[in-house]
Design an enzyme around this catalytic site. Structure first.
Site, short mmCIF file in Angstrom:
data_model
loop_
_atom_site.label_atom_id
_atom_site.label_comp_id
_atom_site.label_asym_id
_atom_site.label_seq_id
_atom_site.Cartn_x
_atom_site.Cartn_y
_atom_site.Cartn_z
N ARG A 187 -10.97 0.28 -6.11
CA ARG A 187 -10.89 -0.65 -4.97
C ARG A 187 -12.13 -1.52 -4.91
O ARG A 187 -12.06 -2.72 -4.61
CB ARG A 187 -10.70 0.13 -3.67
CG ARG A 187 -9.32 0.75 -3.52
CD ARG A 187 -9.25 1.78 -2.40
NE ARG A 187 -9.55 1.21 -1.09
CZ ARG A 187 -9.66 1.92 0.02
NH1 ARG A 187 -9.48 3.24 -0.02
NH2 ARG A 187 -9.94 1.34 1.17
N CYS A 248 -16.96 1.04 3.74
CA CYS A 248 -15.78 1.57 3.03
C CYS A 248 -14.63 0.62 3.32
O CYS A 248 -14.79 -0.58 3.22
CB CYS A 248 -15.48 3.01 3.47
SG CYS A 248 -15.20 3.21 5.24
#
Length: 294
Positions: A187, A248
């Site tokens: 990611r 995150c």
């Protein structure tokens, strides 16, 4: 029976704490699942939880005036919510979650939130290994709701523990701190999809990547030792003695990195609450790296 207290606690510790019938101890199930899993943490809690536990809804104890998921609420919002769960400023809180793979996945978010609103660090613990470890070590579960007597709680917001979009943007040129992204490497690198359909993967300029799961032991559902954690930070180019900020997807797994820093003796770490999801939707294209073209 007196029970010693620390940040990460074992199943045996919690069993002893329950057996001690401590007058001011509350257990919270802080389970939360990514939107692409199809799981409903609140429904699962109603079906099975540790006796005496209440459900801490990360989506409910949040700022409802923003489209960014589960952002921190106001002082009054947090105080009202935890007070309704029978918690006051002297309550010792033990948090757990229910993730099939990781030693902790969302409990650390609630641990961080309590610190953010001024709860004594000595009065907030995380059950290491969560509900799966509790069950594997013979812990009982129930579907019965707990009796709760609402309490008065005074929240005192600690601004040094959280960062916003503007502060992260300013830091790209000022380089006052290192930003550590806790998402999986794919990611971060833009090769693996985000769990939200409206957000593409990528990363913030100058950020470093320490996937949250690299800080955990999958085999025995524990966090790595402080020595192992320090080695991971060092390999990533992070000076664990210095201040840094963690991020995150939406501020959940970032708190694993903050917890790891805490276990290494660094309590100054901040969390970028909006994280990549906010950044992706607000930042100009030149400030979003590794984003797939298609």
């Amino acid at each position: 029976m007196a029970v010693s207290r620390s940040t990460l606690v074992s199943v045996k510790w919690l069993k002893n704490m329950i057996a001690s019938k401590s007058a001011n101890h509350r257990i919270l199930d802080a389970s939360w699942h990514l939107p692409n899993t199809g799981r409903d943490a609140k429904t699962e809690f109603a079906e099975k939880h540790i006796p005496g536990a209440s459900f801490f809804d990360i989506e409910e104890c949040a700022d409802k005036n923003t489209s960014v998921p589960h952002q921190c609420p106001s002082e009054d919002g947090f105080a009202s919510y935890v007070g309704s769960l029978g918690i006051n400023n002297e309550t010792h809180v033990t948090v757990y979650d229910n993730n099939p793979k990781f030693a902790l996945f969302s409990a650390q978010r609630v641990w961080w939130m309590f610190r953010l609103y001024g709860h004594s660090p000595s009065k907030i613990s995380i059950l290491e290994g969560g509900l799966p470890k509790w069950l594997s070590e013979g812990g009982e579960v129930t579907d019965k709701a707990s009796d709760i007597t609402p309490q008065s709680y005074k929240a005192v917001f600690e601004p040094s523990l959280v960062k916003n979009y503007e502060e992260i943007e300013e830091n790209i040129t000022k380089a006052a701190f290192v930003l550590v992204d806790a998402r999986p490497a794919g990611r971060f690198q833009g090769t693996m999809p985000e769990p939200r359909n409206d957000t593409k993967p990528g990363c913030i300029p100058n950020s470093k990547n320490i996937p949250f799961y690299s800080l955990l032991n999958e085999e025995d559902r524990t966090m790595k030792s402080p020595e192992e954690l320090k080695a991971i930070f060092k390999e990533a180019g992070i000076d664990i003695q210095k201040y840094f900020v963690t991020s995150c997807g939406t501020g959940i797994s970032a708190c694993v990195v903050a917890l790891a820093a805490h276990m290494c003796g660094n309590d100054s770490v901040s969390v970028y609450d909006g994280a990549w999801t906010e950044w992706y939707h607000r930042a100009p294209a030149q400030l979003k790296l590794n984003v797939p073209k298609d």
